[in-house]
Write a protein that holds these residues in place. Structure first.
Motif, PDB file in Angstrom:
ATOM      1  N   ARG A   1       0.824  -1.208   0.000  1.00 20.31           N
ATOM      2  CA  ARG A   1       0.000   0.000   0.000  1.00 20.31           C
ATOM      3  C   ARG A   1       0.861   1.262   0.000  1.00 20.31           C
ATOM      4  NH1 ARG A   1      -2.907  -0.669   4.616  1.00 20.31           N
ATOM      5  NH2 ARG A   1      -1.830   0.959   5.778  1.00 20.31           N
ATOM      6  N   ILE A   2       1.936   1.245   0.774  1.00 20.77           N
ATOM      7  CA  ILE A   2       2.855   2.390   0.790  1.00 20.77           C
ATOM      8  C   ILE A   2       3.482   2.581  -0.584  1.00 20.77           C
ATOM      9  CG2 ILE A   2       5.010   3.287   1.762  1.00 20.77           C
ATOM     10  CD1 ILE A   2       4.307   1.773   4.362  1.00 20.77           C
ATOM     11  N   GLU A   3       3.904   1.484  -1.197  1.00 23.54           N
ATOM     12  CA  GLU A   3       4.534   1.556  -2.518  1.00 23.54           C
ATOM     13  C   GLU A   3       3.564   2.084  -3.575  1.00 23.54           C
ATOM     14  OE1 GLU A   3       6.716   1.158  -5.987  1.00 23.54           O
ATOM     15  OE2 GLU A   3       7.328   1.432  -3.902  1.00 23.54           O
ATOM     16  N   GLN A   4       2.289   1.788  -3.399  1.00 24.47           N
ATOM     17  CA  GLN A   4       1.276   2.224  -4.360  1.00 24.47           C
ATOM     18  C   GLN A   4       0.777   3.650  -4.103  1.00 24.47           C
ATOM     19  OE1 GLN A   4       0.115   0.363  -7.145  1.00 24.47           O
ATOM     20  NE2 GLN A   4       1.967  -0.750  -6.570  1.00 24.47           N
ATOM     21  N   GLY A   5       1.422   4.355  -3.147  1.00 23.74           N
ATOM     22  CA  GLY A   5       1.037   5.738  -2.872  1.00 23.74           C
ATOM     23  C   GLY A   5      -0.192   5.876  -2.005  1.00 23.74           C
ATOM     24  N   GLN A   6      -0.515   4.829  -1.239  1.00 26.35           N
ATOM     25  CA  GLN A   6      -1.700   4.863  -0.386  1.00 26.35           C
ATOM     26  C   GLN A   6      -1.331   4.680   1.085  1.00 26.35           C
ATOM     27  OE1 GLN A   6      -4.143   1.745  -2.013  1.00 26.35           O
ATOM     28  NE2 GLN A   6      -4.310   2.729  -4.020  1.00 26.35           N
ATOM     29  N   GLY A   7      -0.085   5.016   1.427  1.00 21.31           N
ATOM     30  CA  GLY A   7       0.380   4.838   2.796  1.00 21.31           C
ATOM     31  C   GLY A   7      -0.262   5.813   3.762  1.00 21.31           C
ATOM     32  N   ARG A   8      -0.259   5.430   5.040  1.00 19.45           N
ATOM     33  CA  ARG A   8      -0.837   6.257   6.100  1.00 19.45           C
ATOM     34  C   ARG A   8       0.253   6.628   7.103  1.00 19.45           C
ATOM     35  NH1 ARG A   8      -5.438   1.636   7.012  1.00 19.45           N
ATOM     36  NH2 ARG A   8      -6.393   1.763   4.933  1.00 19.45           N
ATOM     37  N   PRO A   9       0.111   7.728   7.804  1.00 18.99           N
ATOM     38  CA  PRO A   9       1.164   8.186   8.728  1.00 18.99           C
ATOM     39  C   PRO A   9       1.545   7.170   9.802  1.00 18.99           C
ATOM     40  CG  PRO A   9      -0.406   9.951   8.309  1.00 18.99           C
ATOM     41  CD  PRO A   9      -0.980   8.714   7.681  1.00 18.99           C
ATOM     42  N   ASP A  10       0.600   6.344  10.227  1.00 19.30           N
ATOM     43  CA  ASP A  10       0.902   5.398  11.310  1.00 19.30           C
ATOM     44  C   ASP A  10       1.363   4.043  10.795  1.00 19.30           C
ATOM     45  OD1 ASP A  10      -1.503   4.644  10.201  1.00 19.30           O
ATOM     46  OD2 ASP A  10      -2.505   4.232  12.121  1.00 19.30           O
ATOM     47  N   ASP A  11       1.542   3.892   9.473  1.00 12.14           N
ATOM     48  CA  ASP A  11       1.891   2.586   8.912  1.00 12.14           C
ATOM     49  C   ASP A  11       3.243   2.063   9.399  1.00 12.14           C
ATOM     50  OD1 ASP A  11      -0.420   2.160   7.537  1.00 12.14           O
ATOM     51  OD2 ASP A  11       0.363   2.722   5.566  1.00 12.14           O
ATOM     52  N   LEU A  12       4.226   2.934   9.538  1.00 11.03           N
ATOM     53  CA  LEU A  12       5.566   2.473   9.899  1.00 11.03           C
ATOM     54  C   LEU A  12       5.605   1.938  11.323  1.00 11.03           C
ATOM     55  CD1 LEU A  12       7.828   5.173   8.198  1.00 11.03           C
ATOM     56  CD2 LEU A  12       6.890   3.040   7.267  1.00 11.03           C
ATOM     57  N   ASP A  13       4.930   2.633  12.234  1.00  9.59           N
ATOM     58  CA  ASP A  13       4.867   2.134  13.606  1.00  9.59           C
ATOM     59  C   ASP A  13       4.080   0.828  13.662  1.00  9.59           C
ATOM     60  OD1 ASP A  13       6.358   4.259  14.543  1.00  9.59           O
ATOM     61  OD2 ASP A  13       4.584   5.456  15.083  1.00  9.59           O
ATOM     62  N   MET A  14       3.041   0.743  12.849  1.00  4.90           N
ATOM     63  CA  MET A  14       2.246  -0.487  12.812  1.00  4.90           C
ATOM     64  C   MET A  14       3.072  -1.645  12.251  1.00  4.90           C
ATOM     65  SD  MET A  14      -0.610  -2.002  13.454  1.00  4.90           S
ATOM     66  CE  MET A  14      -1.822  -0.690  13.665  1.00  4.90           C
ATOM     67  N   LEU A  15       3.859  -1.389  11.208  1.00 10.51           N
ATOM     68  CA  LEU A  15       4.723  -2.435  10.641  1.00 10.51           C
ATOM     69  C   LEU A  15       5.719  -2.936  11.676  1.00 10.51           C
ATOM     70  CD1 LEU A  15       5.416  -1.080   7.053  1.00 10.51           C
ATOM     71  CD2 LEU A  15       4.526  -3.351   7.598  1.00 10.51           C
ATOM     72  N   ASN A  16       6.324  -2.033  12.406  1.00  9.87           N
ATOM     73  CA  ASN A  16       7.264  -2.442  13.458  1.00  9.87           C
ATOM     74  C   ASN A  16       6.562  -3.255  14.536  1.00  9.87           C
ATOM     75  OD1 ASN A  16       9.910  -1.556  12.768  1.00  9.87           O
ATOM     76  ND2 ASN A  16       9.316   0.564  13.164  1.00  9.87           N
ATOM     77  N   SER A  17       5.339  -2.875  14.869  1.00  8.87           N
ATOM     78  CA  SER A  17       4.587  -3.604  15.888  1.00  8.87           C
ATOM     79  C   SER A  17       4.262  -5.023  15.421  1.00  8.87           C
ATOM     80  CB  SER A  17       3.284  -2.848  16.206  1.00  8.87           C
ATOM     81  OG  SER A  17       2.493  -3.580  17.119  1.00  8.87           O
ATOM     82  N   ILE A  18       3.857  -5.151  14.166  1.00 10.91           N
ATOM     83  CA  ILE A  18       3.564  -6.484  13.631  1.00 10.91           C
ATOM     84  C   ILE A  18       4.829  -7.337  13.625  1.00 10.91           C
ATOM     85  CG2 ILE A  18       2.834  -7.772  11.582  1.00 10.91           C
ATOM     86  CD1 ILE A  18       1.096  -5.325  10.854  1.00 10.91           C
ATOM     87  N   ALA A  19       5.951  -6.736  13.169  1.00 14.14           N
ATOM     88  CA  ALA A  19       7.217  -7.473  13.154  1.00 14.14           C
ATOM     89  C   ALA A  19       7.603  -7.930  14.552  1.00 14.14           C
ATOM     90  CB  ALA A  19       8.320  -6.599  12.546  1.00 14.14           C
ATOM     91  N   ASP A  20       7.385  -7.082  15.554  1.00 12.33           N
ATOM     92  CA  ASP A  20       7.686  -7.445  16.941  1.00 12.33           C
ATOM     93  C   ASP A  20       6.849  -8.630  17.399  1.00 12.33           C
ATOM     94  OD1 ASP A  20       9.580  -5.472  17.180  1.00 12.33           O
ATOM     95  OD2 ASP A  20       8.248  -4.035  18.163  1.00 12.33           O
ATOM     96  N   ASN A  21       5.620  -8.712  16.900  1.00 16.01           N
ATOM     97  CA  ASN A  21       4.728  -9.791  17.318  1.00 16.01           C
ATOM     98  C   ASN A  21       4.939 -11.080  16.530  1.00 16.01           C
ATOM     99  OD1 ASN A  21       2.606  -8.979  19.465  1.00 16.01           O
ATOM    100  ND2 ASN A  21       2.785  -7.177  18.159  1.00 16.01           N
ATOM    101  N   ILE A  22       5.775 -11.013  15.502  1.00 14.31           N
ATOM    102  CA  ILE A  22       6.133 -12.223  14.765  1.00 14.31           C
ATOM    103  C   ILE A  22       7.461 -12.773  15.267  1.00 14.31           C
ATOM    104  CG2 ILE A  22       6.751 -13.178  12.506  1.00 14.31           C
ATOM    105  CD1 ILE A  22       4.983 -11.044  11.227  1.00 14.31           C
ATOM    106  N   GLN A  23       8.460 -11.897  15.376  1.00 10.77           N
ATOM    107  CA  GLN A  23       9.820 -12.328  15.676  1.00 10.77           C
ATOM    108  C   GLN A  23       9.901 -13.029  17.023  1.00 10.77           C
ATOM    109  OE1 GLN A  23      12.679  -9.313  14.798  1.00 10.77           O
ATOM    110  NE2 GLN A  23      14.427 -10.511  15.477  1.00 10.77           N
ATOM    111  N   GLY A  24      10.468 -14.232  17.019  1.00 12.33           N
ATOM    112  CA  GLY A  24      10.642 -14.994  18.243  1.00 12.33           C
ATOM    113  C   GLY A  24       9.401 -15.730  18.708  1.00 12.33           C
ATOM    114  N   ARG A  25       8.350 -15.715  17.896  1.00 10.58           N
ATOM    115  CA  ARG A  25       7.082 -16.330  18.321  1.00 10.58           C
ATOM    116  C   ARG A  25       6.617 -17.414  17.356  1.00 10.58           C
ATOM    117  NH1 ARG A  25       7.186 -11.167  20.254  1.00 10.58           N
ATOM    118  NH2 ARG A  25       6.261 -10.814  22.327  1.00 10.58           N
TER     119      ARG A  25
END
Length: 431
Positions: free
Chosen positions: A368-392
């Motif tokens: 979505r970011i690449e397609q020009g439809q990104g949102r201001p909170d997307d980067l923090d959300m991506l980091n949060s999702i990555a945190d909930n995947i890594q090590g689990r």
């Protein structure tokens, strides 16, 4: 599509290879099978072999970098039933193409290394699990096996000794997850390639429930050279805790992509020079130093980093499989992460919820970011999702999907923010 380059510093596994001199007689002329012959004739003890590997600081070349001698010592040699030795030539990590060149150009080094490993661990049966999409390399290895059997370097009572070892090739199925050692074992047993819970570890419960040792192709192929030149000399080629040479698969925006074998600890700048420098004289922007699952590093940082496990870790990434992906100033980091995220979304086996669901979320957000439809909170959300995947997750595929996301955002955040704010790429070539 790969090319083999031999103008390295002190190569071992790839030295003097031209694609034609892979046969048994060529390998023997280069000193091949001399380590195995000496072991059997002099009745060198398994304990001595393992001690030499520990002293050499040979670490697993498949990605984890675990000390080889220590791993071999885990095998219960006195176990009364069948034990197995397995070589992981699945090599599905994007950017990695060294193992297929080993079995294409120097297959007997791998065979000798596996035979030595079998002797050291009291194993009589071995398998080489070969990636399902490299048909010509698989055929080459089968030819080499036939040569070794005919010369009694494999089979019953090898070279007149009491040691017997049967080695077989097994064609994999092209799934990325089968590069994970326990998923490989499941696939080798004829089942769906999904990782197992650990513990128990393969050394106690591996192939068909029997004790099993698994190593990477390059690791096994290095063993004869360690024993021929001696552990001290092998260690001296590299750095403390990083013994010997390493094959790096360099690709991307360089003039001469291919496989280069250099001592561990070689500066990245030297490897880039061997690869002909940046293509078209462009400026280096980013480097993924250990295959697509390794965190990306900014180009200026990488230019001052050595190629060994500890130095790469200090720079914030992993040496991994040694797949070095180089990107120049024209490359869009959002586009690069989109492609990587799609790969891990597609290759997740689906067994673990964080990975099965999370990889899809991350890919769709980056897309979505690449397609020009990104949102201001997307980067923090991506980091949060990555945190909930890594090590689990059961295996490291979840980590492999999460770490690139976190590293790309950390090292190139301004580019992601530009995409979100301006709805197009910061890089002129992508506008």
């Amino acid at each position: 599509m790969t090319s083999l380059h031999n103008r390295h510093i002190d190569p071992l596994i790839l030295k003097g290879l031209d694609g034609k001199n892979w046969h048994l007689e060529d390998y023997v002329a280069r000193g091949g099978y001399s380590a195995l012959r000496r072991i059997l004739e002099e009745k060198i003890t398994p304990e001595q072999i393992i001690a030499d590997l520990k002293a050499s600081s040979l670490r697993g070349r498949g990605g984890a970098g675990f000390p080889t001698g220590l791993k071999w010592s885990f095998m219960p040699r006195q176990f009364p039933g069948q034990k197995y030795l397995v070589c992981n030539t699945d090599e599905g990590e994007p950017g990695t193409f060294k193992d297929r060149d080993i079995i294409r150009y120097n297959p007997h080094a791998l065979i000798e290394g596996m035979a030595i490993g079998a002797y050291a661990m009291g194993i009589t049966v071995g398998y080489n699990y070969i990636h399902g999409e490299i048909f010509s390399a698989y055929d080459r290895f089968e030819e080499a096996l036939e040569e070794a059997r005919a010369a009694n370097f494999l089979g019953d009572k090898i070279m007149g000794s009491e040691f017997s070892f049967q080695l077989h090739a097994h064609h994999g199925y092209g799934a990325y997850i089968c590069g994970e050692e326990t998923a490989l074992l499941e696939s080798l047993e004829g089942k769906k390639g999904q990782p197992r819970f650990k513990p128990p570890f393969p050394a106690s419960f591996g192939l068909y429930g029997k004790p099993t040792t698994i190593n990477n192709t390059e690791t096994f192929a290095a063993v004869p050279f360690v024993l021929n030149i001696g552990p001290e000399k092998y260690l001296g080629m590299g750095k403390p805790n990083n013994g010997g040479s390493k094959i790096f698969s360099i690709s991307g925006d360089v003039e001469l992509p291919g496989n280069y074998e250099v001592p561990l600890g070689t500066p990245f700048a030297k490897l880039l020079e061997l690869a002909g420098g940046m293509r078209g004289g462009k400026k280096i922007k980013a480097v993924i130093p250990g295959g697509s699952s390794a965190p990306v590093i900014r180009g200026d940082v990488m230019m001052n980093t050595d190629l060994d496990y500890d130095s790469i870790a200090k720079a914030g990434s992993m040496l991994g499989s040694g797949a070095v992906i180089v990107m120049d100033e024209t490359r869009c980091m959002v586009k690069a992460l989109e492609r990587l995220s799609y790969f891990y979304f597609e290759e997740s086996c689906g067994q673990c919820t964080p990975c099965r669901e999370g990889t899809g979320w991350m890919y769709r957000m980056v897309h979505r970011i690449e397609q020009g439809q990104g949102r201001p909170d997307d980067l923090d959300m991506l980091n949060s999702i990555a945190d909930n995947i890594q090590g689990r997750t059961i295996c490291a595929l979840g980590d492999a999907a999460a770490m690139p996301v976190r590293a790309f955002i950390k090292n190139f955040r301004e580019e992601f923010e530009y995409h979100i704010e301006h709805k197009h790429c910061l890089v002129p070539a992508y506008i």
